[in-house]
Design a protein around this motif. Structure first.
Motif, PDB file in Angstrom:
ATOM      1  N   GLY A   6       0.823  -1.212   0.000  1.00 13.36           N
ATOM      2  CA  GLY A   6       0.000   0.000   0.000  1.00 13.36           C
ATOM      3  C   GLY A   6       0.854   1.256   0.000  1.00 13.36           C
ATOM      4  N   LEU A   7       1.912   1.246   0.808  1.00 12.81           N
ATOM      5  CA  LEU A   7       2.815   2.395   0.834  1.00 12.81           C
ATOM      6  C   LEU A   7       3.483   2.553  -0.523  1.00 12.81           C
ATOM      7  CD1 LEU A   7       4.186   4.705   2.332  1.00 12.81           C
ATOM      8  CD2 LEU A   7       5.850   3.055   3.221  1.00 12.81           C
ATOM      9  N   ALA A   8       3.890   1.444  -1.117  1.00 14.57           N
ATOM     10  CA  ALA A   8       4.535   1.485  -2.430  1.00 14.57           C
ATOM     11  C   ALA A   8       3.604   2.098  -3.479  1.00 14.57           C
ATOM     12  CB  ALA A   8       4.961   0.080  -2.854  1.00 14.57           C
ATOM     13  N   ILE A   9       2.346   1.733  -3.456  1.00 16.79           N
ATOM     14  CA  ILE A   9       1.374   2.270  -4.419  1.00 16.79           C
ATOM     15  C   ILE A   9       1.262   3.782  -4.261  1.00 16.79           C
ATOM     16  CG2 ILE A   9      -1.095   2.363  -4.970  1.00 16.79           C
ATOM     17  CD1 ILE A   9      -1.119  -0.713  -4.356  1.00 16.79           C
ATOM     18  N   HIS A  10       1.200   4.240  -3.022  1.00 14.43           N
ATOM     19  CA  HIS A  10       1.071   5.685  -2.766  1.00 14.43           C
ATOM     20  C   HIS A  10       2.340   6.456  -3.118  1.00 14.43           C
ATOM     21  CE1 HIS A  10      -2.892   5.724  -0.984  1.00 14.43           C
ATOM     22  NE2 HIS A  10      -2.566   4.691  -0.228  1.00 14.43           N
ATOM     23  N   LEU A  11       3.493   5.787  -3.092  1.00 14.43           N
ATOM     24  CA  LEU A  11       4.754   6.477  -3.384  1.00 14.43           C
ATOM     25  C   LEU A  11       5.014   6.626  -4.882  1.00 14.43           C
ATOM     26  CD1 LEU A  11       7.104   5.007  -0.627  1.00 14.43           C
ATOM     27  CD2 LEU A  11       6.168   7.326  -0.761  1.00 14.43           C
ATOM     28  N   GLY A  12       4.343   5.831  -5.708  1.00 12.49           N
ATOM     29  CA  GLY A  12       4.490   6.013  -7.149  1.00 12.49           C
ATOM     30  C   GLY A  12       4.885   4.753  -7.895  1.00 12.49           C
ATOM     31  N   GLU A  13       4.961   4.887  -9.220  1.00 11.41           N
ATOM     32  CA  GLU A  13       5.209   3.746 -10.105  1.00 11.41           C
ATOM     33  C   GLU A  13       6.552   3.068  -9.864  1.00 11.41           C
ATOM     34  OE1 GLU A  13       4.725   4.652 -14.220  1.00 11.41           O
ATOM     35  OE2 GLU A  13       2.734   5.490 -13.930  1.00 11.41           O
ATOM     36  N   ASP A  14       7.558   3.823  -9.459  1.00 15.91           N
ATOM     37  CA  ASP A  14       8.892   3.265  -9.253  1.00 15.91           C
ATOM     38  C   ASP A  14       8.981   2.408  -7.999  1.00 15.91           C
ATOM     39  OD1 ASP A  14       9.650   4.687 -11.488  1.00 15.91           O
ATOM     40  OD2 ASP A  14      10.566   6.325 -10.353  1.00 15.91           O
ATOM     41  N   TRP A  15       7.934   2.396  -7.204  1.00 16.50           N
ATOM     42  CA  TRP A  15       7.964   1.710  -5.919  1.00 16.50           C
ATOM     43  C   TRP A  15       7.232   0.381  -5.985  1.00 16.50           C
ATOM     44  CZ3 TRP A  15      10.616   3.129  -1.592  1.00 16.50           C
ATOM     45  CH2 TRP A  15      11.248   4.371  -1.657  1.00 16.50           C
ATOM     46  N   HIS A  16       7.706  -0.588  -5.180  1.00 16.74           N
ATOM     47  CA  HIS A  16       7.072  -1.893  -5.027  1.00 16.74           C
ATOM     48  C   HIS A  16       7.368  -2.390  -3.616  1.00 16.74           C
ATOM     49  CE1 HIS A  16      11.163  -3.313  -5.808  1.00 16.74           C
ATOM     50  NE2 HIS A  16      11.140  -2.536  -6.886  1.00 16.74           N
ATOM     51  N   GLN A  17       6.730  -3.465  -3.231  1.00 14.85           N
ATOM     52  CA  GLN A  17       6.830  -3.981  -1.863  1.00 14.85           C
ATOM     53  C   GLN A  17       8.274  -4.239  -1.457  1.00 14.85           C
ATOM     54  OE1 GLN A  17       7.539  -7.566  -1.016  1.00 14.85           O
ATOM     55  NE2 GLN A  17       7.679  -6.854   1.090  1.00 14.85           N
ATOM     56  N   LYS A  18       9.060  -4.833  -2.316  1.00 14.29           N
ATOM     57  CA  LYS A  18      10.459  -5.159  -1.993  1.00 14.29           C
ATOM     58  C   LYS A  18      11.265  -3.888  -1.727  1.00 14.29           C
ATOM     59  CE  LYS A  18      14.113  -7.942  -2.057  1.00 14.29           C
ATOM     60  NZ  LYS A  18      14.433  -8.749  -0.938  1.00 14.29           N
ATOM     61  N   ARG A  19      11.005  -2.833  -2.511  1.00 10.05           N
ATOM     62  CA  ARG A  19      11.741  -1.590  -2.328  1.00 10.05           C
ATOM     63  C   ARG A  19      11.385  -0.937  -0.985  1.00 10.05           C
ATOM     64  NH1 ARG A  19      11.936   3.668  -6.360  1.00 10.05           N
ATOM     65  NH2 ARG A  19      13.480   4.792  -5.152  1.00 10.05           N
ATOM     66  N   VAL A  20      10.108  -1.021  -0.598  1.00  9.92           N
ATOM     67  CA  VAL A  20       9.687  -0.490   0.703  1.00  9.92           C
ATOM     68  C   VAL A  20      10.358  -1.293   1.814  1.00  9.92           C
ATOM     69  CG1 VAL A  20       7.736  -0.160   2.272  1.00  9.92           C
ATOM     70  CG2 VAL A  20       7.507   0.473  -0.136  1.00  9.92           C
ATOM     71  N   SER A  21      10.421  -2.614   1.647  1.00 13.07           N
ATOM     72  CA  SER A  21      11.079  -3.467   2.635  1.00 13.07           C
ATOM     73  C   SER A  21      12.546  -3.071   2.799  1.00 13.07           C
ATOM     74  CB  SER A  21      10.969  -4.931   2.209  1.00 13.07           C
ATOM     75  OG  SER A  21      11.626  -5.759   3.137  1.00 13.07           O
ATOM     76  N   LEU A  22      13.225  -2.845   1.696  1.00 11.10           N
ATOM     77  CA  LEU A  22      14.625  -2.421   1.755  1.00 11.10           C
ATOM     78  C   LEU A  22      14.755  -1.052   2.415  1.00 11.10           C
ATOM     79  CD1 LEU A  22      15.826  -3.586  -1.776  1.00 11.10           C
ATOM     80  CD2 LEU A  22      16.457  -4.581   0.433  1.00 11.10           C
ATOM     81  N   LEU A  23      13.824  -0.167   2.109  1.00 11.53           N
ATOM     82  CA  LEU A  23      13.833   1.169   2.705  1.00 11.53           C
ATOM     83  C   LEU A  23      13.694   1.085   4.223  1.00 11.53           C
ATOM     84  CD1 LEU A  23      13.186   4.424   1.888  1.00 11.53           C
ATOM     85  CD2 LEU A  23      11.070   3.688   2.956  1.00 11.53           C
ATOM     86  N   GLU A  24      12.817   0.202   4.692  1.00  9.39           N
ATOM     87  CA  GLU A  24      12.575   0.063   6.125  1.00  9.39           C
ATOM     88  C   GLU A  24      13.766  -0.544   6.866  1.00  9.39           C
ATOM     89  OE1 GLU A  24       8.848  -2.032   6.433  1.00  9.39           O
ATOM     90  OE2 GLU A  24       7.697  -0.210   6.015  1.00  9.39           O
TER      91      GLU A  24
END
Length: 143
Positions: A30-48
């Protein structure tokens, strides 16, 4: 520079993003969707998992989570517990305890329990809002 180093050793911005995202009942996807097209679940996980987040990314996340950037940048669990304890009406003449060399005042409630109660209340409100939106969609479909 040294002050930033000390601060970053104590505060983990990625963990703070995760804490606040979870408090709001939002999944990484959900956070990835709100952050934009370049974002996905794995990228949010890495960010966290990152201790420090770039200011421009932090600004976007703060907007999505609807919380001030400074909260993500500087939230510290120990400080939060001390902050909640300050509302307990404790005073210096009350009994204090030492844990790992740090002095703590007795607290008649567990601040983490209060935080969990608030999270649960937010979840219930979110569920009611979601149910209401589903009802609206169904009503529009039936027209």
């Amino acid at each position: 520079m040294e002050e930033t180093m000390i601060l970053s050793n104590k505060i983990h911005q990625g963990k703070n993003v995760k804490r606040f995202r979870e408090m709001l009942g939002m999944k990484q996807e959900g956070l990835a969707i709100h952050l934009g097209e370049d974002w996905h679940q794995k990228r949010v996980s890495l960010l966290e998992s990152r201790e420090v987040i770039e200011p421009e990314v932090l600004a976007k996340i703060a907007i999505v989570l609807n919380i001030p950037e400074e909260v993500i940048r500087s939230f510290d669990e120990e400080s939060a517990v001390n902050y909640f304890n300050s509302f307990n009406g404790t005073s210096m003449d009350r009994e204090t305890k030492k844990v790992n060399g740090k002095q703590y005042q007795d607290c008649s409630f567990n601040p983490l329990d209060k935080l969990i109660e608030a999270i649960e209340e937010n979840k219930m409100l979110y569920e009611r809002l979601l149910a209401s939106e589903r009802e609206k969609v169904e009503m529009l479909k039936s027209r």
